[in-house]
Design a protein around this motif. Structure first.
Motif, short mmCIF file in Angstrom:
data_model
loop_
_atom_site.label_atom_id
_atom_site.label_comp_id
_atom_site.label_asym_id
_atom_site.label_seq_id
_atom_site.Cartn_x
_atom_site.Cartn_y
_atom_site.Cartn_z
N THR A 115 0.84 -1.20 0.00
CA THR A 115 0.00 0.00 0.00
C THR A 115 0.88 1.25 0.00
O THR A 115 1.78 1.37 0.84
N PRO A 116 0.64 2.19 -0.91
CA PRO A 116 1.40 3.45 -0.89
C PRO A 116 0.76 4.49 0.02
O PRO A 116 -0.46 4.48 0.22
N TYR A 117 1.58 5.37 0.53
CA TYR A 117 1.14 6.46 1.43
C TYR A 117 1.82 7.75 0.99
O TYR A 117 2.95 7.73 0.49
N TYR A 118 1.17 8.87 1.23
CA TYR A 118 1.85 10.15 1.07
C TYR A 118 2.92 10.26 2.15
O TYR A 118 2.69 9.91 3.31
N ILE A 119 4.10 10.77 1.77
CA ILE A 119 5.22 10.82 2.71
C ILE A 119 5.47 12.20 3.29
O ILE A 119 6.37 12.37 4.11
N GLY A 120 4.68 13.22 2.87
CA GLY A 120 4.81 14.54 3.46
C GLY A 120 6.23 15.08 3.40
O GLY A 120 6.93 14.96 2.38
N SER A 121 6.68 15.63 4.50
CA SER A 121 7.98 16.30 4.54
C SER A 121 9.18 15.37 4.44
O SER A 121 10.30 15.84 4.27
N ALA A 122 8.96 14.06 4.52
CA ALA A 122 10.07 13.14 4.29
C ALA A 122 10.60 13.26 2.86
O ALA A 122 11.72 12.84 2.56
#
Length: 392
Positions: A115-122
């Motif tokens: 499952t993919p996720y948004y990684i934000g500031s990473a």
């Protein structure tokens, strides 16, 4: 609106003494580092310690299975009521790779290992890597003034690229809105806003990395995503990463949630063009691990560049895209509905990647990472033959 973490994050990840026990059962890293296709409906397969791995005769690539060789970590994440996917690798072996909870609560669909996720500031670590690649290629210098590349930048003769990388630029920055915007328009607004202080004082600010991402495009002559795909994703073997424009097209993508008054709600997202260079990429836990591994094995930037990246640029402990902790390096990302942490030991022998699709389901992922280091230290040395993953 701001969707990044604040400077309190730097104090959350003070990792425990890192155990590097030999002979721990797990999955060989050669399997993990190979790109894998994500099927439209991947049914998770569980491989538990001492279990014989499943095999298949089909020529179709199979998803990476769930792996649980460290039962203590599994129990810990279950007790947290965690929703998301976790990957922990120690001494080149997978301790746990597992999805928990639901990626779509309306349809009752589970989070999976793919499952993919948004990684934000990473994402900032990826942009910092691109900048350092361009320096390695002789196309820019991080200690050059920003005016060298953007002549109209405010205080541009004093602010260096290094100040942008370490969040010490002193600029005011762009105030994020819900409107679609181009990278050039973003930078124009950042220039218009001007400065709030002379460079040197740490202030975490998305706009620093928006400017850096724009420079990647300007200096490389490529748009950002094609550059990242060619120079970072492909060399690292990252095959499940991309931008917000294609996130919802991924069959098993996650939906972000936030708990409000005891109920799971779906927060409103801004137009993610607003987060150019600083928070609009997605990926899987395996791809984040592949990035970390490629970074630490000199596949992306030189040793000298990596040393510079992983050196604190101010008293905040922030280097370039990573916080420099006493025993580890880490970054953290929050986007409305998603919350992730990426942490690896100074030696690179232990990596912890946690991606959640419930923004506030767990109070501190920094503490979670620290607790997992402690659980790894407590684990007895295993003598069982490692489980392997079929990747036909």
């Amino acid at each position: 609106m701001h969707y990044h973490h604040q400077n309190r994050v730097r104090r959350l990840v003070l990792a425990a003494t890192i155990a590097v026990g030999l002979g721990v059962i797990g999955v060989t890293i050669n399997d993990l580092l190979q790109p894998t296709a994500v099927p439209e409906k991947a049914a998770p397969t569980t491989v538990v310690a001492k279990s014989k791995p499943a095999t298949t005769k089909t020529a179709v690539k199979q998803p990476l299975p769930t792996v649980v060789t460290n039962q203590a970590i599994d129990r810990y994440m279950t007790k947290l009521n965690f929703s998301g996917t976790i990957l922990v690798v120690q001494n080149n072996q997978v301790m746990i790779r597992k999805g928990y909870g639901l990626r779509d609560r309306q349809k009752n669909l589970p989070n999976e290992v793919t499952t993919p996720y948004y990684i934000g500031s990473a994402q900032k670590a990826i942009i910092a890597t691109a900048i350092l690649q361009l320096q390695d290629a002789g196309k820019l210098k991080v200690d050059a003034p920003i005016s060298t590349y953007l002549p109209n930048f405010p205080n541009g003769h004093t602010i260096k690229l290094r100040n942008l990388l370490t969040h010490t630029s002193g600029i005011i920055g762009h105030a994020e809105t819900n409107d679609a915007i181009t990278p050039a328009e973003l930078v124009k607004d950042i220039e218009k806003q001007g400065i709030r202080a002379q460079p040197g004082q740490w202030r975490y600010l998305d706009s620093n990395y928006t400017v850096l991402a724009y420079l990647v495009e300007k200096i490389s002559g490529q748009q950002l995503l094609p550059y990242l795909e060619k120079h970072i994703f492909q060399p690292a073997g990252m095959d499940s990463s991309g931008s917000y424009k294609t996130f919802n097209q991924v069959a098993n993508h996650s939906i972000g949630y936030k708990i409000k008054n005891g109920q799971y709600t779906t927060p409103e997202l801004p137009d993610l063009s607003q987060l150019f260079g600083c928070g609009n990429l997605f990926m899987t836990v395996d791809d984040m691990y592949r990035f970390d591994r490629a970074l630490m094995t000199d596949k992306l930037i030189s040793k000298a560049a990596r040393k510079d990246m992983l050196t604190a640029g101010s008293s905040s402990t922030y280097g370039m895209g990573f916080y420099v902790n006493p025993a580890s390096y880490s970054n953290h990302g929050i986007l409305s509905g998603w919350n992730i942490i990426n942490n690896f030991s100074r030696s690179g022998n232990t990596t912890i990647v946690i991606m959640s699709n419930v923004q506030n389901g767990v109070k501190s992922y920094g503490k979670v990472a620290s607790d997992i280091y402690g659980l790894l230290a407590q684990s007895p040395t295993q003598q069982t033959k490692p489980a392997t993953v079929s990747r036909q």
